[in-house]
Design a protein around this motif. Structure first.
Motif, PDB file in Angstrom:
ATOM      1  N   PHE A 275      31.030  -3.953  80.805  1.00  0.00           N
ATOM      2  CA  PHE A 275      30.333  -4.499  79.645  1.00  0.00           C
ATOM      3  C   PHE A 275      28.883  -4.020  79.708  1.00  0.00           C
ATOM      4  O   PHE A 275      28.095  -4.514  80.514  1.00  0.00           O
ATOM      5  CB  PHE A 275      30.406  -6.028  79.663  1.00  0.00           C
ATOM      6  CG  PHE A 275      31.805  -6.530  79.467  1.00  0.00           C
ATOM      7  CD1 PHE A 275      32.324  -6.714  78.200  1.00  0.00           C
ATOM      8  CD2 PHE A 275      32.617  -6.805  80.563  1.00  0.00           C
ATOM      9  CE1 PHE A 275      33.624  -7.161  78.018  1.00  0.00           C
ATOM     10  CE2 PHE A 275      33.923  -7.247  80.400  1.00  0.00           C
ATOM     11  CZ  PHE A 275      34.423  -7.429  79.123  1.00  0.00           C
ATOM     12  N   PRO A 276      28.520  -3.030  78.876  1.00  0.00           N
ATOM     13  CA  PRO A 276      27.204  -2.406  79.018  1.00  0.00           C
ATOM     14  C   PRO A 276      26.066  -3.205  78.390  1.00  0.00           C
ATOM     15  O   PRO A 276      26.251  -3.927  77.400  1.00  0.00           O
ATOM     16  CB  PRO A 276      27.392  -1.083  78.266  1.00  0.00           C
ATOM     17  CG  PRO A 276      28.431  -1.378  77.237  1.00  0.00           C
ATOM     18  CD  PRO A 276      29.330  -2.433  77.810  1.00  0.00           C
ATOM     19  N   SER A 277      24.909  -3.055  78.995  1.00  0.00           N
ATOM     20  CA  SER A 277      23.662  -3.508  78.374  1.00  0.00           C
ATOM     21  C   SER A 277      22.588  -2.549  78.871  1.00  0.00           C
ATOM     22  O   SER A 277      22.643  -2.097  80.015  1.00  0.00           O
ATOM     23  CB  SER A 277      23.328  -4.946  78.763  1.00  0.00           C
ATOM     24  OG  SER A 277      23.167  -5.054  80.156  1.00  0.00           O
ATOM     25  N   PHE A 278      21.645  -2.214  77.996  1.00  0.00           N
ATOM     26  CA  PHE A 278      20.627  -1.259  78.411  1.00  0.00           C
ATOM     27  C   PHE A 278      19.629  -1.910  79.342  1.00  0.00           C
ATOM     28  O   PHE A 278      19.217  -3.058  79.139  1.00  0.00           O
ATOM     29  CB  PHE A 278      19.943  -0.640  77.196  1.00  0.00           C
ATOM     30  CG  PHE A 278      20.822   0.342  76.497  1.00  0.00           C
ATOM     31  CD1 PHE A 278      21.078   1.586  77.064  1.00  0.00           C
ATOM     32  CD2 PHE A 278      21.436   0.026  75.295  1.00  0.00           C
ATOM     33  CE1 PHE A 278      21.915   2.501  76.444  1.00  0.00           C
ATOM     34  CE2 PHE A 278      22.271   0.932  74.665  1.00  0.00           C
ATOM     35  CZ  PHE A 278      22.514   2.164  75.246  1.00  0.00           C
ATOM     36  N   PHE A 330      27.499  -3.803  83.320  1.00  0.00           N
ATOM     37  CA  PHE A 330      27.131  -2.384  83.387  1.00  0.00           C
ATOM     38  C   PHE A 330      25.687  -2.289  82.900  1.00  0.00           C
ATOM     39  O   PHE A 330      25.435  -2.308  81.704  1.00  0.00           O
ATOM     40  CB  PHE A 330      28.109  -1.627  82.471  1.00  0.00           C
ATOM     41  CG  PHE A 330      27.864  -0.156  82.291  1.00  0.00           C
ATOM     42  CD1 PHE A 330      26.954   0.561  83.061  1.00  0.00           C
ATOM     43  CD2 PHE A 330      28.582   0.542  81.319  1.00  0.00           C
ATOM     44  CE1 PHE A 330      26.761   1.914  82.867  1.00  0.00           C
ATOM     45  CE2 PHE A 330      28.400   1.895  81.108  1.00  0.00           C
ATOM     46  CZ  PHE A 330      27.482   2.575  81.885  1.00  0.00           C
ATOM     47  N   ARG A 331      24.754  -2.240  83.856  1.00  0.00           N
ATOM     48  CA  ARG A 331      23.323  -2.167  83.514  1.00  0.00           C
ATOM     49  C   ARG A 331      22.971  -0.695  83.340  1.00  0.00           C
ATOM     50  O   ARG A 331      22.687   0.005  84.307  1.00  0.00           O
ATOM     51  CB  ARG A 331      22.466  -2.788  84.615  1.00  0.00           C
ATOM     52  CG  ARG A 331      22.972  -4.117  85.156  1.00  0.00           C
ATOM     53  CD  ARG A 331      22.747  -5.244  84.192  1.00  0.00           C
ATOM     54  NE  ARG A 331      23.033  -6.536  84.829  1.00  0.00           N
ATOM     55  CZ  ARG A 331      23.322  -7.641  84.173  1.00  0.00           C
ATOM     56  NH1 ARG A 331      23.363  -7.635  82.854  1.00  0.00           N
ATOM     57  NH2 ARG A 331      23.571  -8.774  84.804  1.00  0.00           N
ATOM     58  N   PHE A 332      22.977  -0.277  82.088  1.00  0.00           N
ATOM     59  CA  PHE A 332      22.879   1.133  81.729  1.00  0.00           C
ATOM     60  C   PHE A 332      21.408   1.558  81.717  1.00  0.00           C
ATOM     61  O   PHE A 332      20.644   1.133  80.862  1.00  0.00           O
ATOM     62  CB  PHE A 332      23.486   1.286  80.332  1.00  0.00           C
ATOM     63  CG  PHE A 332      24.063   2.636  80.038  1.00  0.00           C
ATOM     64  CD1 PHE A 332      23.647   3.759  80.715  1.00  0.00           C
ATOM     65  CD2 PHE A 332      25.036   2.772  79.061  1.00  0.00           C
ATOM     66  CE1 PHE A 332      24.186   4.994  80.439  1.00  0.00           C
ATOM     67  CE2 PHE A 332      25.582   4.008  78.758  1.00  0.00           C
ATOM     68  CZ  PHE A 332      25.156   5.124  79.456  1.00  0.00           C
ATOM     69  N   ALA A 333      21.020   2.421  82.659  1.00  0.00           N
ATOM     70  CA  ALA A 333      19.632   2.886  82.742  1.00  0.00           C
ATOM     71  C   ALA A 333      19.500   4.264  82.090  1.00  0.00           C
ATOM     72  O   ALA A 333      20.429   4.751  81.444  1.00  0.00           O
ATOM     73  CB  ALA A 333      19.192   2.916  84.196  1.00  0.00           C
ATOM     74  N   GLU A 334      18.373   4.889  82.293  1.00  0.00           N
ATOM     75  CA  GLU A 334      18.092   6.180  81.650  1.00  0.00           C
ATOM     76  C   GLU A 334      18.701   7.356  82.408  1.00  0.00           C
ATOM     77  O   GLU A 334      18.549   8.498  81.987  1.00  0.00           O
ATOM     78  CB  GLU A 334      16.572   6.385  81.542  1.00  0.00           C
ATOM     79  CG  GLU A 334      15.936   5.629  80.397  1.00  0.00           C
ATOM     80  CD  GLU A 334      16.099   6.364  79.075  1.00  0.00           C
ATOM     81  OE1 GLU A 334      15.536   7.450  78.925  1.00  0.00           O
ATOM     82  OE2 GLU A 334      16.807   5.844  78.200  1.00  0.00           O
TER      83      GLU A 334
END
Lengths: 354, 96
Positions: A275-278, A330-334
Motif C-alpha cells: 500500500f504505497p504512500s509518498f 510502502f513508503r515510496f521515496a525518490e
C-alpha cells in the motif's frame, strides 16, 4: 475494559472514477465482443432515470429510496458526483460539486442500470449476457462518460457476477513472488509498473486486475490489459520510453505493443501486497501491515457497492485474498531507480523469515 | 432510539455484508455506503448478534473470553450495540 470499537469510513467508488479518454473501450470490445451499443430505445421502453422520476437533486442518502429489486427504479447504493473540470473526484455523500453530473446504479425490472445524468445510460441484462448502451448525442464526444460510466462500471459489475472480482492495483513479479501495489490514482502504481518493466520483471497489470478462483479453489490474479498511464512527473524516471509515450491531457501512456520482454503474464497467485504512500525520506521503506488493516484499505480499492449477496461474495474472496497475502506499508521515496533492488531485498528477507 | 438492556435481542441487518479477518471484522452498510472496522472484541460481539442470544448472554460470553467482569463486559456490549444500532447495522428482535 474490553474496549469494543467500531470505526467508520466511507466506501467510495472514486477508486474507479478517473478521467481517462477511451482507455477501456478497446480492451472491453476485445474481451467482450458481444457487448454492443444499441440504438436509443423509445421513451416508453426506456427506464426512467432518478432525475426524471423526481429524485432529490442533493446526494443525500437518507432521502433516497431504499435499496432493493422491484419494478420501479431504485437507487442501489448511493449517488456520487464527479467534478470533471478539476479532475478531482470526490465522493459526494455530502455535498454535490459544481459542473458535475450525477451517476446512479440501480435495479429496474430484471436489469441493472448505470445512468450518467438523465441522458445516457447502460442497461445490463445479466441473464442474457447483454448490455444496451444509450448515449445521448451531447455525450458522444465525451469519452469519459462512454468509456468509464457506460462500459467500465457495468463491466466490473458483470465480471463480479461471473466470479471475477476487481482490484485497483498494479502487479508484477520479483524473484518469483507476485508484487501487488494497491491504492488510488496517483499513489505510485504505474511508477512501480514501469520500474518493474525497466528491470525486466514479469509484468501482470498496471491499474486493474481481477481476482478469481480456479477449479481447485485456488486464488488467481488475472490482468486487465490496458495501456500503462503515468503522470508527467513520474515519466521523467523512464527516459528509455520517451519516444514511446503517447501524451494526452498531461498523462503519458505506454501501449502494450511497447512493453519489453514477453508482454504480460497470463495470471499469477497472491504474494506481497503493498500500500504505497509518498515519503519525504531518501530511501524507500517497507513495514509489515496487519491483515485486518490491509482488508480495510483494500475494500475501497476493490468493492463497489452492489447487491448484498454480490458484495458478500466479494468480501469473502477479498478476505481470503488478504489472508493469502503478506501486506506492507510502502513508503515510496525518490529513489525510483532503486525500487526493484529494494523489492528484491524485501522478497528474499521474507523468504528467509518463512 | 430503542433503549438497550441486557434482555434486548439484536440481529445483524440483512444488507450488511461482513467478513472477519484474523479476529477483527469489516462491515459494509449498503444503504449508506459506509464501511466499518471492528476490533477483536467488537467482532466477537458482532458474531454473536444472531437474533437468539440477548445482550446479557453476549456479555457473559465476552466476560468469559476476555477475562473481565460481567459488568464491564455488559457495559462494552451495550456501548457497541448502541453504535451498531445507530449506524443501521443491526435490527432489534426483542426490545425489552
Amino acid at each position: 475494559m474490553t474496549d469494543a470499537r467500531l470505526h467508520m469510513s466511507v466506501l467510495s467508488r472514486s477508486a474507479y472514477v478517473r478521467s481517462d479518454e477511451g482507455r477501456f473501450l478497446s480492451a472491453i470490445r476485445e474481451a467482450f465482443p458481444h457487448l454492443e451499443a444499441s440504438p436509443r430505445p423509445e421513451a416508453s421502453s426506456r427506464p426512467e432515470t432518478p432525475a426524471e422520476r423526481g429524485a432529490p437533486p442533493r446526494s443525500d442518502t437518507a432521502s433516497l429510496p431504499a435499496f432493493g429489486n422491484s419494478d420501479t427504479p431504485r437507487t442501489l447504493a448511493y449517488r456520487y458526483t464527479v467534478d470533471r473540470k478539476s479532475d478531482l473526484f470526490v465522493d459526494s455523500l455530502g455535498t454535490p460539486i459544481a459542473h458535475s453530473q450525477d451517476f446512479n446504479l440501480y435495479h429496474w425490472k430484471k436489469s441493472f442500470v448505470v445512468s450518467a445524468g438523465v441522458r445516457s445510460f447502460a442497461q445490463c441484462f445479466w441473464e442474457d449476457a447483454r448490455v444496451e448502451v444509450t448515449v445521448h448525442p451531447d455525450d458522444r464526444e465525451d469519452d469519459w462518460v462512454v468509456a468509464h460510466r457506460l462500459f467500465f462500471l457495468p463491466l466490473l459489475e458483470w465480471m463480479r457476477r461471473e466470479g471475477y472480482y476487481p482490484l485497483h492495483a498494479s502487479g508484477f513479479e520479483v524473484a518469483g513472488k507476485t508484487i501487488l501495489v494497491s491504492g488510488p490514482s496517483g499513489s505510485g502504481k504505474s511508477t512501480s509498473s514501469l520500474a518493474a518493466l525497466a528491470a525486466g520483471a514479469p509484468f501482470l497489470t498496471d491499474d486493474t486486475l481481477f481476482v478469481s478462483r480456479d477449479r481447485e479453489g485456488k486464488l488467481v490474479l488475472n490482468p486487465f490489459p490496458e495501456p500503462i498511464k503515468i503522470g508527467r512527473e513520474s515519466a521523467r524516471w523512464f527516459p528509455r520510453w520517451r519516444e514511446d509515450f503517447v501524451e494526452r491531457h498531461g498523462k503519458f501512456s505506454l501501449p502494450d505493443s511497447r512493453l519489453p520482454g514477453g508482454g504480460r503474464m497470463a495470471n499469477c497467485s497472491p504474494g506481497l501486497l503493498l500500500f504505497p504512500s509518498f515519503s519525504r525520506e531518501k530511501v524507500t521503506r517497507f513495514e509489515p501491515m496487519a491483515r485486518p488493516e490491509a482488508m480495510v484499505r483494500l475494500l475501497p480499492q476493490s468493492a463497489i457497492p452492489s447487491t448484498s449477496d454480490v458484495l458478500q461474495s466479494h468480501m469473502d474472496l477479498l478476505g481470503d485474498f488478504v489472508e493469502a497475502s503478506d501486506p506492507y506499508f510502502f513508503r515510496f521515496a525518490e529513489d525510483v531507480p532503486d525500487l526493484m533492488t529494494h523489492l528484491d531485498r524485501l522478497v528474499r528477507s521474507k523468504e528467509r523469515s518463512n | 432510539m430503542t433503549a438497550l438492556s441486557a434482555t434486548t435481542i439484536l440481529t445483524r441487518a440483512p444488507d450488511v455484508p461482513s467478513r472477519p479477518v484474523e479476529g477483527k471484522g469489516v462491515l459494509v452498510n449498503l444503504e449508506s455506503g459506509h464501511y466499518f472496522s471492528l476490533n477483536v472484541t467488537g467482532q466477537f460481539i458482532w458474531s454473536r448478534l444472531d437474533g437468539k442470544q440477548d445482550l446479557g448472554e453476549v456479555a457473559a460470553a465476552v466476560a468469559a473470553a476476555f477475562e473481565v467482569t460481567r459488568e464491564e463486559a455488559l457495559d462494552d456490549t451495550l456501548a457497541l450495540a448502541i453504535e451498531l444500532l445507530r449506524e443501521g447495522l443491526v435490527d432489534v428482535i426483542r426490545a425489552e
